[in-house]
Design an enzyme around this catalytic site. Structure first.
Site, PDB file in Angstrom:
ATOM      1  N   ASP A  46      -4.667   3.653   1.850  1.00 30.53           N
ATOM      2  CA  ASP A  46      -4.224   3.346   3.257  1.00 30.53           C
ATOM      3  C   ASP A  46      -3.434   4.171   3.971  1.00 30.53           C
ATOM      4  OD1 ASP A  46      -1.705   3.437   1.747  1.00 30.53           O
ATOM      5  OD2 ASP A  46      -1.178   1.244   2.240  1.00 30.53           O
ATOM      6  N   SER A  47      -3.540   5.611   3.519  1.00 31.73           N
ATOM      7  CA  SER A  47      -3.060   6.586   4.327  1.00 31.73           C
ATOM      8  C   SER A  47      -4.186   6.675   5.492  1.00 31.73           C
ATOM      9  CB  SER A  47      -3.091   8.016   3.505  1.00 31.73           C
ATOM     10  OG  SER A  47      -4.280   8.288   2.716  1.00 31.73           O
ATOM     11  N   ASP A  85      -6.821   1.097  -1.882  1.00 27.49           N
ATOM     12  CA  ASP A  85      -5.345   0.284  -1.767  1.00 27.49           C
ATOM     13  C   ASP A  85      -5.316  -0.984  -1.122  1.00 27.49           C
ATOM     14  OD1 ASP A  85      -3.527   2.340  -2.556  1.00 27.49           O
ATOM     15  OD2 ASP A  85      -3.446   3.447  -0.711  1.00 27.49           O
ATOM     16  N   LYS A 113      -5.135  -0.360  -5.959  1.00 26.37           N
ATOM     17  CA  LYS A 113      -3.961   0.326  -6.181  1.00 26.37           C
ATOM     18  C   LYS A 113      -2.848  -0.460  -5.341  1.00 26.37           C
ATOM     19  CE  LYS A 113      -2.776   4.462  -4.320  1.00 26.37           C
ATOM     20  NZ  LYS A 113      -1.684   3.961  -3.480  1.00 26.37           N
ATOM     21  N   GLU A 115       1.357  -0.926  -4.531  1.00 27.37           N
ATOM     22  CA  GLU A 115       2.938  -0.312  -4.756  1.00 27.37           C
ATOM     23  C   GLU A 115       3.876  -1.060  -5.026  1.00 27.37           C
ATOM     24  OE1 GLU A 115       3.905   1.508  -0.519  1.00 27.37           O
ATOM     25  OE2 GLU A 115       1.953   2.515  -0.432  1.00 27.37           O
ATOM     26  N   GLU A 182       4.531   9.210  -6.147  1.00 32.45           N
ATOM     27  CA  GLU A 182       4.980   9.838  -5.116  1.00 32.45           C
ATOM     28  C   GLU A 182       6.311  10.129  -4.878  1.00 32.45           C
ATOM     29  OE1 GLU A 182       2.710   8.104  -1.904  1.00 32.45           O
ATOM     30  OE2 GLU A 182       3.758   9.411  -0.436  1.00 32.45           O
TER      31      GLU A 182
END
Ligand code: KIV
Length: 261
Positions: A46-47, A85, A113, A115, A182
């Site tokens: 999602d960057s 993501d 993925k 978070e 991260e």
């Protein structure tokens, strides 16, 4: 070259044997190029929001945008494992997590993925119970950047260290095949790497993880307006692109731009 398809199981099995060099991609050509270069794990991160869509942070990325870019990446049919993501607020309940993970899988993702650790563990269990491979993400969580007020290294204080160890153990128990770390303090990233039975994939977390992941435009120097401590671009792609475009513009203006080559 071994051309067998990379799976979550083969990524997990590389622990202690081969270090994992993972990168992000958001479209067909980049996925194809990274795959041809032998990258085993490609993430539609999602960057995307910051490096492609021009948002100030990743909290603006929608599920529809993730689906759109996952479809484009999947059309490259990579040998690499293609993960995507789950974006901000798309996995607030186990039901939403499964429904939205299924949408990413329908778009071509082979793993998802999200978070977090203990705070999302029911969601991770639900995703795994549904049979979808799960990649963890601990440490600095960009989807929480607004509430945290910035990007900072995690796990320097003992309480934070304990919390991250518990989060990581919980993700292992829930069935994650690897965990992205991260901006985790390097000694803690090394400790997690020693303790966990699955690979750790670091970004800004020191040299001792089982692998490293980067946002590809950062590696290529495509975004000179972002300067990051954890990555030194290996190419000055932005400068090279500007120079080529200027040279072509000059040739068009001089009347020779339509020539081949
Ligand atoms: O969104 C992303 O690109 C990521 C990587 C930084 C791991 O999560």
């Amino acid at each position: 070259m071994n051309s067998s398809k990379i799976t979550p199981e083969s990524i997990a099995a590389s622990k202690g044997r081969t270090r994992i060099a993972a990168l992000t991609a958001y479209d067909f050509p980049m996925t194809r190029l990274l795959d041809q270069a032998g990258i085993p794990l490609i993430l539609v991160g999602d960057s995307l929001g910051m490096v492609v869509l021009g948002y100030p942070d990743t909290t603006h990325v929608t599920l529809e945008e993730m689906e759109h870019h996952t479809r484009a990446a999947a059309r490259a049919k990579p040998r690499a494992l293609l993960a995507a993501d789950l974006p901000f607020r798309s996995y607030e309940t186990p039901e939403a997590a499964v429904a939205n993970a299924r949408r990413l899988v329908a778009a071509g993702a082979e793993a998802v993925k999200a978070e977090g650790g203990l705070d999302i563990i029911e969601q991770v269990r639900a995703i795994r119970n549904y049979g979808i491979p799960f990649l963890g993400h601990l440490g600095m969580l960009p989807q929480h950047v607004l509430e945290e007020g910035g990007y900072r290294v995690k796990g320097k204080q003992e309480a934070e260290r304990q919390r991250l160890l518990a989060d990581a153990e919980a993700l292992v128990q829930a069935g994650a095949f690897a965990i992205v770390l991260e901006l985790v303090a390097a000694p803690l990233a090394a400790e997690l790497t020693r303790r966990l039975p699955i690979p750790t994939i670091g970004i800004g977390s020191g040299p001792d993880c089982d692998g490293q992941i980067l946002v590809t435009p950062d590696l290529l120097g495509l975004l000179p307006w972002f300067s990051l401590k954890h990555v030194k671009p290996r190419l000055n792609a932005a400068e090279q692109m500007r120079a080529v475009v200027q040279e072509w513009k000059r040739s068009v203006e001089a009347g020779s731009g339509a020539k081949a080559g």
